[in-house]
Design a protein around this motif. Structure first.
Motif, PDB file in Angstrom:
ATOM      1  N   ALA A  21      -1.650  16.104  -0.617  1.00  0.00           N
ATOM      2  CA  ALA A  21      -0.521  16.359   0.280  1.00  0.00           C
ATOM      3  C   ALA A  21      -1.003  16.965   1.599  1.00  0.00           C
ATOM      4  N   GLY A  22      -2.065  17.743   1.522  1.00  0.00           N
ATOM      5  CA  GLY A  22      -2.626  18.344   2.721  1.00  0.00           C
ATOM      6  C   GLY A  22      -3.380  17.364   3.594  1.00  0.00           C
ATOM      7  N   ARG A  23      -3.769  16.224   3.004  1.00  0.00           N
ATOM      8  CA  ARG A  23      -4.490  15.203   3.779  1.00  0.00           C
ATOM      9  C   ARG A  23      -3.543  14.123   4.299  1.00  0.00           C
ATOM     10  N   MET A  24      -2.788  13.497   3.353  1.00  0.00           N
ATOM     11  CA  MET A  24      -1.913  12.391   3.730  1.00  0.00           C
ATOM     12  C   MET A  24      -1.024  12.016   2.547  1.00  0.00           C
ATOM     13  N   LEU A  25       0.273  11.876   2.809  1.00  0.00           N
ATOM     14  CA  LEU A  25       1.203  11.460   1.769  1.00  0.00           C
ATOM     15  C   LEU A  25       1.360   9.944   1.718  1.00  0.00           C
ATOM     16  N   HIS A  26       1.445   9.317   2.893  1.00  0.00           N
ATOM     17  CA  HIS A  26       1.891   7.927   2.922  1.00  0.00           C
ATOM     18  C   HIS A  26       1.354   7.205   4.151  1.00  0.00           C
ATOM     19  N   THR A  27       0.993   5.942   3.956  1.00  0.00           N
ATOM     20  CA  THR A  27       0.624   5.096   5.108  1.00  0.00           C
ATOM     21  C   THR A  27       1.327   3.753   5.078  1.00  0.00           C
ATOM     22  N   SER A  28       1.770   3.292   3.918  1.00  0.00           N
ATOM     23  CA  SER A  28       2.373   1.980   3.634  1.00  0.00           C
ATOM     24  C   SER A  28       1.294   0.991   3.237  1.00  0.00           C
ATOM     25  N   ASN A  29       1.745  -0.085   2.597  1.00  0.00           N
ATOM     26  CA  ASN A  29       0.822  -1.105   2.102  1.00  0.00           C
ATOM     27  C   ASN A  29       0.442  -2.136   3.162  1.00  0.00           C
ATOM     28  N   LEU A  30       0.759  -1.848   4.403  1.00  0.00           N
ATOM     29  CA  LEU A  30       0.251  -2.675   5.504  1.00  0.00           C
ATOM     30  C   LEU A  30      -1.245  -2.439   5.722  1.00  0.00           C
ATOM     31  N   TYR A  31      -1.752  -1.370   5.102  1.00  0.00           N
ATOM     32  CA  TYR A  31      -3.148  -0.989   5.274  1.00  0.00           C
ATOM     33  C   TYR A  31      -3.792  -0.771   3.902  1.00  0.00           C
ATOM     34  N   ARG A  32      -5.096  -0.764   3.874  1.00  0.00           N
ATOM     35  CA  ARG A  32      -5.797  -0.442   2.647  1.00  0.00           C
ATOM     36  C   ARG A  32      -5.565   1.025   2.308  1.00  0.00           C
ATOM     37  N   ILE A  33      -5.463   1.310   1.023  1.00  0.00           N
ATOM     38  CA  ILE A  33      -5.283   2.687   0.552  1.00  0.00           C
ATOM     39  C   ILE A  33      -6.402   2.961  -0.452  1.00  0.00           C
TER      40      ILE A  33
END
Length: 390
Positions: A58-70
């Motif tokens: 949570a301190g780094r990143m919650l969400h980016t979407s599946n438009l990008y690699r995760i």
């Protein structure tokens, strides 16, 4: 008055925090949790490793979407493929969405074969979700009532009955898949026999059908193996997960292999939130903790102990029909509706529930100990005996 939509007959209690297999309400009363949020809280409550990973992510990143690699999603997919024998994984937010993806995949497979009206064989007493397609696949008229017209494309047969499926095959050329819960959870903790599962796999191969295993409730080590189908040594074409996958965060998965692998391409299916960094990190930690703490073997051992102790405590009790289950997925069937036992157990400091009207259901966290098992039986067996004697 709450503005929450009235879709649940909620019990008069709210919980503030939990630790391990214990959960505490807002009045300070402690309960033994033998339900784990309906097979969700795999690692119990506030597991330090899971808490640490979720907080860090949570301190780094919650969400980016599946438009990008995760990255976290890819690591989770690799791990699920390793333990399941599947080839590719689609991530969703729930079991219903995972099953919806499985149904779409089966229909897509059928159309690829030139079948205009692809049809999936489903089971009586099944529960696959509450979206329109999964509700239509569900074998519960009470859940379906008021939502007609249901989605077409399903044929229903009795559970654990291979002859019924063979009879359908003789008269219906549109069958593309069979959808099976290895253990029916909402249906009353009914187990498909190993012989049936093996014969069904063979039948699907003979006809070119997909075998879909709904592992939403019984998957993720609850039965003593990662997935219920592994007890029979079979490999489905599609398997669905949710509930215990993230130990409390909302994540589902539709896993494909064999004839079902490689069918979907960009644009065929999607999910905005599915498999985002937070939930993927939590799910990967859940799997790693199950491995490092030996929770798969623990589920099998403690589940067997609970069934044995409960059978001993209820021996000779009139009104007891059967005690059944596998691992930490246990049902105690009575000869009458017993929903009132949920409230009685709550008053006794115990969280359980009743499914299929007459089946007391236990779904404890996989960290349940021998002492927890004995406490569960000591608290619940007298309630059942008192209820049946009334």
């Amino acid at each position: 008055m709450s503005h929450v939509m009235n879709t649940y007959a909620r019990l008069p209690v709210a919980f503030s925090h939990g630790q391990g297999c214990r959960i505490t309400d807002t009045e300070g009363k402690e309960y033994l949790d033998a339900l784990s949020g309906i097979a969700v809280s795999t690692l119990g409550h506030a597991h330090p490793k899971l808490v640490s990973v979720i907080a860090a992510q949570a301190g780094r990143m919650l969400h980016t979407s599946n438009l990008y690699r995760i990255r976290e999603q890819e690591l989770l997919a690799d791990k699920l493929a390793e333990i399941s024998g599947m080839q590719e994984i689609f991530f969703s937010n729930s079991g219903a969405e995972a099953n919806e993806a499985a149904i779409k995949l089966a229909r897509f497979y059928g159309h690829k074969k030139g079948i205009e009206h692809p049809t999936v064989i489903v089971m009586e007493k099944a529960f696959h979700g509450r979206t329109m397609a999964t509700l239509s696949a569900t074998g519960n008229r009470k859940a379906q009532a008021g939502f007609e017209p249901l989605v077409s494309g399903f044929v229903r047969v009795p559970y654990d009955d291979l002859a019924a499926i063979k009879a359908v095959a003789e008269h219906n050329q549109n069958i593309v898949a069979v959808m099976l819960e290895i253990i029916q959870g909402e249906g009353g903790i009914h187990l498909a026999s190993l012989e049936y599962q093996k014969a069904l796999r063979q039948l699907c191969d003979e006809h070119g059908w997909l075998l879909i295993c709904d592992e939403v409730q019984c998957g993720m080590a609850r039965t003593g193996k990662w997935f219920g189908y592994q007890h029979a040594g079979i490999q489905p074409d599609i398997a669905t997960l949710a509930k215990g996958l993230g130990s409390g965060v909302p994540i589902g998965a539709c896993m494909a292999g064999g004839k079902a692998a490689g069918l979907f391409g960009p644009g065929n299916h999607g999910s905005t939130f599915g498999g985002n960094p937070l939930v993927s990190a939590a799910a990967l930690t859940t799997i790693e903790t199950i491995e490092s703490e030996g929770l798969m073997a623990n589920a099998e051992r403690i589940g067997a102990l609970i069934r044995s102790l409960m059978a001993e405590a209820l021996a000779g009790t009139a009104g007891l029909v059967e005690i059944r289950g596998h691992g930490l997925m246990i049902g105690i069937e009575l000869d009458r509706p017993c929903g009132e036992l949920v409230g009685k157990a709550l008053a006794a400091g115990l969280l359980i529930n009743v499914t299929a009207d007459k089946v007391v259901r236990f779904l404890p966290p996989l960290i349940f100990s021998e002492n927890d098992a004995r406490e569960l039986v000591d608290r619940c067996a007298p309630l059942i005996k008192e209820f049946l004697a009334a």
